[in-house]
Design a protein around this motif. Sequence first.
Motif, mmCIF file in Angstrom:
data_model
loop_
_atom_site.group_PDB
_atom_site.id
_atom_site.type_symbol
_atom_site.label_atom_id
_atom_site.label_comp_id
_atom_site.label_asym_id
_atom_site.label_seq_id
_atom_site.Cartn_x
_atom_site.Cartn_y
_atom_site.Cartn_z
ATOM 1 N N VAL A 110 29.161 5.278 -14.256
ATOM 2 C CA VAL A 110 29.892 4.849 -15.452
ATOM 3 C C VAL A 110 29.208 5.364 -16.705
ATOM 4 O O VAL A 110 29.862 5.883 -17.621
ATOM 5 C CB VAL A 110 30.031 3.308 -15.488
ATOM 6 N N LYS A 111 27.891 5.263 -16.758
ATOM 7 C CA LYS A 111 27.139 5.753 -17.921
ATOM 8 C C LYS A 111 27.362 7.252 -18.103
ATOM 9 O O LYS A 111 27.600 7.721 -19.213
ATOM 10 C CB LYS A 111 25.646 5.453 -17.745
ATOM 11 N N SER A 112 27.300 8.001 -17.017
ATOM 12 C CA SER A 112 27.524 9.442 -17.080
ATOM 13 C C SER A 112 28.936 9.753 -17.562
ATOM 14 O O SER A 112 29.132 10.658 -18.389
ATOM 15 C CB SER A 112 27.279 10.058 -15.708
ATOM 16 N N SER A 113 29.906 9.010 -17.086
ATOM 17 C CA SER A 113 31.293 9.233 -17.508
ATOM 18 C C SER A 113 31.463 8.955 -18.994
ATOM 19 O O SER A 113 32.125 9.720 -19.701
ATOM 20 C CB SER A 113 32.240 8.338 -16.705
ATOM 21 N N VAL A 117 32.562 11.612 -22.010
ATOM 22 C CA VAL A 117 33.669 11.365 -22.934
ATOM 23 C C VAL A 117 33.177 11.439 -24.374
ATOM 24 O O VAL A 117 33.807 12.075 -25.233
ATOM 25 C CB VAL A 117 34.337 10.001 -22.641
ATOM 26 N N VAL A 118 32.037 10.795 -24.657
ATOM 27 C CA VAL A 118 31.486 10.804 -26.008
ATOM 28 C C VAL A 118 31.121 12.225 -26.421
ATOM 29 O O VAL A 118 31.428 12.651 -27.558
ATOM 30 C CB VAL A 118 30.269 9.850 -26.118
ATOM 31 N N ASN A 119 30.498 12.987 -25.526
ATOM 32 C CA ASN A 119 30.156 14.380 -25.846
ATOM 33 C C ASN A 119 31.419 15.201 -26.108
ATOM 34 O O ASN A 119 31.444 16.035 -27.023
ATOM 35 C CB ASN A 119 29.335 15.009 -24.718
ATOM 36 N N PHE A 120 32.457 14.982 -25.341
ATOM 37 C CA PHE A 120 33.711 15.701 -25.545
ATOM 38 C C PHE A 120 34.302 15.362 -26.912
ATOM 39 O O PHE A 120 34.736 16.257 -27.643
ATOM 40 C CB PHE A 120 34.709 15.341 -24.435
ATOM 41 N N ILE A 121 34.286 14.095 -27.263
ATOM 42 C CA ILE A 121 34.828 13.679 -28.569
ATOM 43 C C ILE A 121 33.984 14.258 -29.692
ATOM 44 O O ILE A 121 34.526 14.751 -30.690
ATOM 45 C CB ILE A 121 34.894 12.136 -28.667
ATOM 46 N N LYS A 128 34.511 18.708 -38.958
ATOM 47 C CA LYS A 128 34.128 17.539 -39.744
ATOM 48 C C LYS A 128 32.615 17.485 -39.825
ATOM 49 O O LYS A 128 31.909 18.150 -39.083
ATOM 50 C CB LYS A 128 34.657 16.248 -39.120
ATOM 51 N N ILE A 129 32.131 16.690 -40.678
ATOM 52 C CA ILE A 129 30.698 16.563 -40.880
ATOM 53 C C ILE A 129 30.031 16.131 -39.575
ATOM 54 O O ILE A 129 30.474 15.201 -38.911
ATOM 55 C CB ILE A 129 30.399 15.533 -41.994
ATOM 56 N N LYS A 130 28.950 16.800 -39.236
ATOM 57 C CA LYS A 130 28.253 16.537 -37.981
ATOM 58 C C LYS A 130 27.636 15.141 -37.946
ATOM 59 O O LYS A 130 27.365 14.621 -36.886
ATOM 60 C CB LYS A 130 27.141 17.573 -37.766
ATOM 61 N N GLN A 131 27.444 14.510 -39.068
ATOM 62 C CA GLN A 131 26.821 13.191 -39.100
ATOM 63 C C GLN A 131 27.768 12.103 -38.610
ATOM 64 O O GLN A 131 27.362 10.985 -38.360
ATOM 65 C CB GLN A 131 26.363 12.854 -40.519
ATOM 66 N N GLU A 132 29.022 12.397 -38.449
ATOM 67 C CA GLU A 132 29.991 11.400 -38.018
ATOM 68 C C GLU A 132 30.125 11.378 -36.503
ATOM 69 O O GLU A 132 31.197 11.262 -35.962
ATOM 70 C CB GLU A 132 31.361 11.690 -38.648
ATOM 71 N N ARG A 133 29.049 11.460 -35.833
ATOM 72 C CA ARG A 133 29.063 11.447 -34.369
ATOM 73 C C ARG A 133 29.270 10.024 -33.864
ATOM 74 O O ARG A 133 28.768 9.074 -34.430
ATOM 75 C CB ARG A 133 27.760 11.997 -33.814
ATOM 76 N N ILE A 134 29.950 9.909 -32.744
ATOM 77 C CA ILE A 134 30.166 8.618 -32.109
ATOM 78 C C ILE A 134 28.932 8.310 -31.266
ATOM 79 O O ILE A 134 28.430 9.155 -30.544
ATOM 80 C CB ILE A 134 31.421 8.670 -31.213
ATOM 81 N N SER A 135 28.490 7.095 -31.371
ATOM 82 C CA SER A 135 27.312 6.675 -30.603
ATOM 83 C C SER A 135 27.747 6.238 -29.207
ATOM 84 O O SER A 135 28.807 5.679 -29.027
ATOM 85 C CB SER A 135 26.619 5.517 -31.317
ATOM 86 N N LEU A 136 26.872 6.473 -28.256
ATOM 87 C CA LEU A 136 27.115 6.037 -26.886
ATOM 88 C C LEU A 136 27.083 4.514 -26.785
ATOM 89 O O LEU A 136 27.821 3.922 -26.030
ATOM 90 C CB LEU A 136 26.056 6.627 -25.950
ATOM 91 N N PHE A 137 26.248 3.897 -27.578
ATOM 92 C CA PHE A 137 26.085 2.439 -27.518
ATOM 93 C C PHE A 137 26.832 1.795 -28.683
ATOM 94 O O PHE A 137 26.678 2.178 -29.825
ATOM 95 C CB PHE A 137 24.618 2.062 -27.571
ATOM 96 N N SER A 138 27.616 0.789 -28.345
ATOM 97 C CA SER A 138 28.359 0.087 -29.396
ATOM 98 C C SER A 138 27.426 -0.853 -30.141
ATOM 99 O O SER A 138 26.389 -1.263 -29.640
ATOM 100 C CB SER A 138 29.512 -0.705 -28.779
ATOM 101 N N SER A 139 27.818 -1.213 -31.337
ATOM 102 C CA SER A 139 27.023 -2.089 -32.161
ATOM 103 C C SER A 139 27.020 -3.493 -31.568
ATOM 104 O O SER A 139 28.013 -3.961 -31.038
ATOM 105 C CB SER A 139 27.605 -2.138 -33.576
#
Length: 142
Positions: A110-113, A117-121, A128-139
Amino acid sequence: MDARIVMEIMEKENKILKEFLKILKGERDAIISFSLEGIIQGNNRKEELIRRLEYLKTEKEKVIAAAGQENLTQSNAWISLSRDIERTMEEVRVAMEKNRKLLSFSMDHVKSSIENVVNFINRGTYGKIKQERISLFSSRVI
């Protein structure tokens, strides 16, 4: 009298251990099928059985202490039931280890999946600005 009570307690322990083993097998199926609900139900049932086993252990120790252990542990019935309980305990240990390994594998999968997905997004930000990356871990702040 005391020997009969101890044997009854041991028979109950063995019955509960066999029920625990059935729950572990059901839990294995829930893990394989990724059924979170099944895993939670199995854990709840295991907790209940563990409490029952702890109670029986305490009661058995009280009766053995009052009766004197030598007379109880020498009978053939005691030895036979003790061996059966030990065999069941070994099966429980093996099943628990298998389930632990399955859970570990499933969590890694599940973690790998999620990472894929996050890497693909993140790769698809299209300039767009590279700083707007989605984090793997939610807040954790709610």
